[in-house]
Write a protein that holds these residues in place. Structure first.
Motif, mmCIF file in Angstrom:
data_model
loop_
_atom_site.group_PDB
_atom_site.id
_atom_site.type_symbol
_atom_site.label_atom_id
_atom_site.label_comp_id
_atom_site.label_asym_id
_atom_site.label_seq_id
_atom_site.Cartn_x
_atom_site.Cartn_y
_atom_site.Cartn_z
ATOM 1 N N PHE A 139 0.831 -1.205 0.000
ATOM 2 C CA PHE A 139 0.000 0.000 0.000
ATOM 3 C C PHE A 139 0.867 1.256 0.000
ATOM 4 O O PHE A 139 0.364 2.362 0.035
ATOM 5 N N ASP A 140 2.181 1.060 0.021
ATOM 6 C CA ASP A 140 3.120 2.166 -0.104
ATOM 7 C C ASP A 140 3.370 2.418 -1.597
ATOM 8 O O ASP A 140 2.745 1.790 -2.441
ATOM 9 N N GLN A 154 -8.345 7.661 -5.273
ATOM 10 C CA GLN A 154 -7.356 8.060 -6.286
ATOM 11 C C GLN A 154 -6.172 8.799 -5.680
ATOM 12 O O GLN A 154 -5.085 8.829 -6.267
ATOM 13 N N ASP A 155 -6.349 9.411 -4.527
ATOM 14 C CA ASP A 155 -5.256 10.138 -3.895
ATOM 15 C C ASP A 155 -4.208 9.207 -3.290
ATOM 16 O O ASP A 155 -3.107 9.648 -2.938
ATOM 17 N N LYS A 156 -4.534 7.929 -3.153
ATOM 18 C CA LYS A 156 -3.600 6.963 -2.578
ATOM 19 C C LYS A 156 -2.807 6.269 -3.684
ATOM 20 O O LYS A 156 -3.291 6.088 -4.803
ATOM 21 N N ASN A 185 1.642 -2.009 4.847
ATOM 22 C CA ASN A 185 1.050 -0.684 4.991
ATOM 23 C C ASN A 185 2.121 0.402 5.057
ATOM 24 O O ASN A 185 3.263 0.149 5.415
ATOM 25 N N VAL A 186 1.712 1.622 4.755
ATOM 26 C CA VAL A 186 2.631 2.755 4.738
ATOM 27 C C VAL A 186 2.736 3.419 6.110
ATOM 28 O O VAL A 186 3.541 4.317 6.315
ATOM 29 N N GLY A 187 1.958 2.961 7.075
ATOM 30 C CA GLY A 187 1.999 3.480 8.432
ATOM 31 C C GLY A 187 1.356 2.501 9.382
ATOM 32 O O GLY A 187 0.794 1.477 8.972
ATOM 33 N N PHE A 188 1.399 2.799 10.674
ATOM 34 C CA PHE A 188 0.896 1.889 11.708
ATOM 35 C C PHE A 188 -0.508 2.243 12.182
ATOM 36 O O PHE A 188 -1.288 1.355 12.527
ATOM 37 N N TYR A 189 -0.857 3.514 12.159
ATOM 38 C CA TYR A 189 -2.141 3.938 12.708
ATOM 39 C C TYR A 189 -3.197 4.077 11.607
ATOM 40 O O TYR A 189 -3.836 3.097 11.235
ATOM 41 N N GLY A 190 -3.381 5.243 11.058
ATOM 42 C CA GLY A 190 -4.403 5.412 10.032
ATOM 43 C C GLY A 190 -4.320 4.434 8.879
ATOM 44 O O GLY A 190 -5.333 3.845 8.482
ATOM 45 N N PRO A 191 -3.117 4.216 8.301
ATOM 46 C CA PRO A 191 -3.025 3.271 7.183
ATOM 47 C C PRO A 191 -3.422 1.841 7.540
ATOM 48 O O PRO A 191 -3.727 1.058 6.643
#
Length: 290
Positions: free
Chosen positions: A138-139, A167-169, A198-204
């Motif tokens: 997802f990165d 589309q912004d991702k 994932n590209v992060g731990f929280y929101g992503p």
């Protein structure tokens, strides 16, 4: 052609810039872990330790286990660090650092990730193990390389459609594990899965502390996805980058995941240290047979 000093950066002792390693300090079989402190949790089982090198979050120890020479390297968290680690590992064995040119003979590496992960399916037990048959990123790392030929674009497109991907991702990319390594590690102890990086731990990863999410139902949609009998099993932050760059560079890679959380049930391991240690010992015995 000679690679410029600004592109292949070396330290004053001739070691590669971030990892701080010299070619002779690296084994061709490499275990990656995220946490620098976890390196010693692996090498405490070694028969010998020949090299110990630390710089920033990159901690390397090279030694032998049951006669097998192995390097253990911490990558830190995320595929941005994986970009550094994989490129510099390849440079150590496939570039002549003194002449700054490609070597005539290619040397392949075998890379085994031992890491923690969270299950996304309710029937996957906490403290179990998953070997990633696919890594889905997802990165955006792999999109910076000429990489279409190593991606399963049918799988990634099916996932984007199912998730109603914004589309912004960055578009997800899917890369398969090395099949020889996957077959070697799969047995009654470890199941095969499909891992999202994932590209992060929280929101992503769908965690909400104080910030609202762009798509609050993302994890539910990930859980319900199927394609040719494939289901997403777990979430973490390095596998797809390791798989993608390994394929592009010509190396073999497998990701072994200790499931310390289940996002569907809300459970977390009562003793994650013990679970990780079991995976380390399992992996080392399998690696000794490679």
């Amino acid at each position: 052609m000679k690679i410029a000093e600004s592109e292949l950066i070396l330290n004053s002792d001739g070691s590669i810039y971030h990892l701080n390693l010299l070619p002779e300090q690296l084994a061709s079989t490499i275990i990656t872990v995220g946490d620098p402190d976890r390196v010693e949790e692996v090498t405490k089982y070694f028969d010998t330790i020949d090299y110990v090198v630390r710089k920033r979050e990159f901690h390397t120890q090279t030694g032998s286990y049951k006669g097998k020479k192995i390097s253990v390297i911490s990558t830190g968290i995320g595929t941005d660090n994986i970009d550094i680690v994989l490129n510099e590992l390849d440079a150590l064995v496939n570039l002549d650092l003194k002449t700054r040119t490609k070597k005539d003979t290619f040397k392949p590496l075998t890379i085994i990730r031992i890491g923690t992960s969270g299950a996304i399916q309710s029937n996957i037990a906490v403290d179990s193990f998953i070997a990633s048959g696919y890594g889905i990123g997802f990165d955006s790392l792999l999109h910076f390389y000429d990489s279409k030929h190593v991606q399963n674009q049918s799988l990634s497109q099916a996932l984007q459609t199912h998730l109603d991907w914004a589309q912004d991702k960055s578009s997800p990319y899917a890369v398969e594990a090395d099949q020889e390594l996957l077959s070697h590690f799969i047995d009654d102890t470890i199941q095969q899965g499909v891992t999202i990086t994932n590209v992060g731990f929280y929101g992503p990863q769908g965690r909400v502390l104080r910030l609202p999410l762009q798509d609050a139902s993302l994890n539910d949609k990930i859980t319900s996805f199927t394609d040719n009998n494939l289901k997403i099993t777990n979430l973490e932050m390095e596998t797809a980058g390791i798989y993608g760059l390994s394929k592009l560079l010509g190396h073999k890679a497998i990701s072994l995941n200790a499931i310390v959380a289940n996002r569907a049930t809300g459970d977390f391991s009562k003793d994650s240290t013990k679970t990780i240690d079991r995976l380390i010992r399992y992996a080392l015995d399998k690696i000794a047979l490679l």
